[in-house]
Design an enzyme around this catalytic site. Sequence first.
Site, PDB file in Angstrom:
ATOM      1  N   GLY A  20       3.950  -4.802   1.367  1.00  0.00           N
ATOM      2  CA  GLY A  20       3.830  -6.009   2.190  1.00  0.00           C
ATOM      3  C   GLY A  20       4.372  -7.229   1.460  1.00  0.00           C
ATOM      4  O   GLY A  20       5.038  -8.081   2.040  1.00  0.00           O
ATOM      5  N   ARG A  24       6.063  -7.866  -4.885  1.00  0.00           N
ATOM      6  CA  ARG A  24       5.831  -6.486  -5.341  1.00  0.00           C
ATOM      7  C   ARG A  24       7.098  -5.661  -5.197  1.00  0.00           C
ATOM      8  O   ARG A  24       7.320  -4.718  -5.951  1.00  0.00           O
ATOM      9  CB  ARG A  24       4.694  -5.834  -4.569  1.00  0.00           C
ATOM     10  CG  ARG A  24       3.362  -6.303  -5.032  1.00  0.00           C
ATOM     11  CD  ARG A  24       2.313  -5.244  -4.760  1.00  0.00           C
ATOM     12  NE  ARG A  24       1.104  -5.912  -4.356  1.00  0.00           N
ATOM     13  CZ  ARG A  24       0.453  -5.699  -3.238  1.00  0.00           C
ATOM     14  NH1 ARG A  24       0.877  -4.784  -2.390  1.00  0.00           N
ATOM     15  NH2 ARG A  24      -0.631  -6.354  -2.962  1.00  0.00           N
ATOM     16  N   ASP A 204     -10.440  -3.209  -2.375  1.00  0.00           N
ATOM     17  CA  ASP A 204     -11.786  -3.761  -2.207  1.00  0.00           C
ATOM     18  C   ASP A 204     -12.521  -2.886  -1.197  1.00  0.00           C
ATOM     19  O   ASP A 204     -11.901  -2.005  -0.591  1.00  0.00           O
ATOM     20  CB  ASP A 204     -11.721  -5.215  -1.706  1.00  0.00           C
ATOM     21  CG  ASP A 204     -10.933  -5.340  -0.421  1.00  0.00           C
ATOM     22  OD1 ASP A 204      -9.725  -5.600  -0.505  1.00  0.00           O
ATOM     23  OD2 ASP A 204     -11.516  -5.140   0.652  1.00  0.00           O
TER      24      ASP A 204
END
Length: 237
Positions: A20, A24, A204
């Site tokens: 996304g 990165r 998470d």
Amino acid sequence: MSIHINAKPGEIAETILLPGDPLRARYIAETFLEDARCYNEVRGMLGFTGSYKGHRISVQGTGMGVPSISIYANELIREYGVKQLIRVGTCGGMREDVKVRDVILAMTATTDSAANHQLFPGFTFAPAADFDLLHRAYRATVEKGLAVKVGNILTADNFYRESMDPVKKLADYGVLAVEMESSALYTIAARHGAKALSVLTVSDHLFSGEADTTAEERQTTFNDMIVVALEAAVQGA
Ligand SMILES: O=P(O)(O)O[C@H]1O[C@H](CO)[C@@H](O)[C@H]1O
Ligand SMILES: O=c1cc[nH]c(=O)[nH]1
């Protein structure tokens, strides 16, 4: 050139990794690819082509959410002839047996996205991963000794939500984790006969209270996920 990608014909490989976050994409190109060259900077959505173990591979940021990845998936497949698309992203764990740092291979992607509801009025289309890619990625996780889960994920239109009840219900029905792009990627790939897979890392947990990963841990687990995606990409080539 397409509307959102200014690569010349032939500059993008038939196999592509899709994070996304465009930064990165640059990290993956600089860390894992040899002779990587940037082919796109339109809107800061960086794209690179290089090689991994002698195979030509590209990596392209997609932005966040179904509308954004839909633009890149359509242009990559239809304008640049991309044939294998592997999303590499983060997700939030939903079930108790899913732990922060696990790798998730998305066999299918349930969604609340309006995109698929508009596309298939009266039907619930089940966007699915390509089995060959999924199988190869699973083998790569096992060979690396990684904690992996394979199954149904949720592609959600909203990152922030007023009620967790619908998400809890989906977890009761086996949905492992939530992210925001895979249902669109799988649907668009299916439409054009391309292969797609999402390899995710749990950053998470929505319910467990388990501590989020530290920046360093995120890097390590992220690197594991990238190697799994790259191995899945080249094993079949
Ligand atoms: O880590 P990426 O690939 O961006 O994926 C996840 O992270 C973003 C939300 O923070 C959404 O794009 C979601 O799908
Ligand atoms: O909770 C999360 C974590 C990553 N990505 C999401 O979309 N949700």
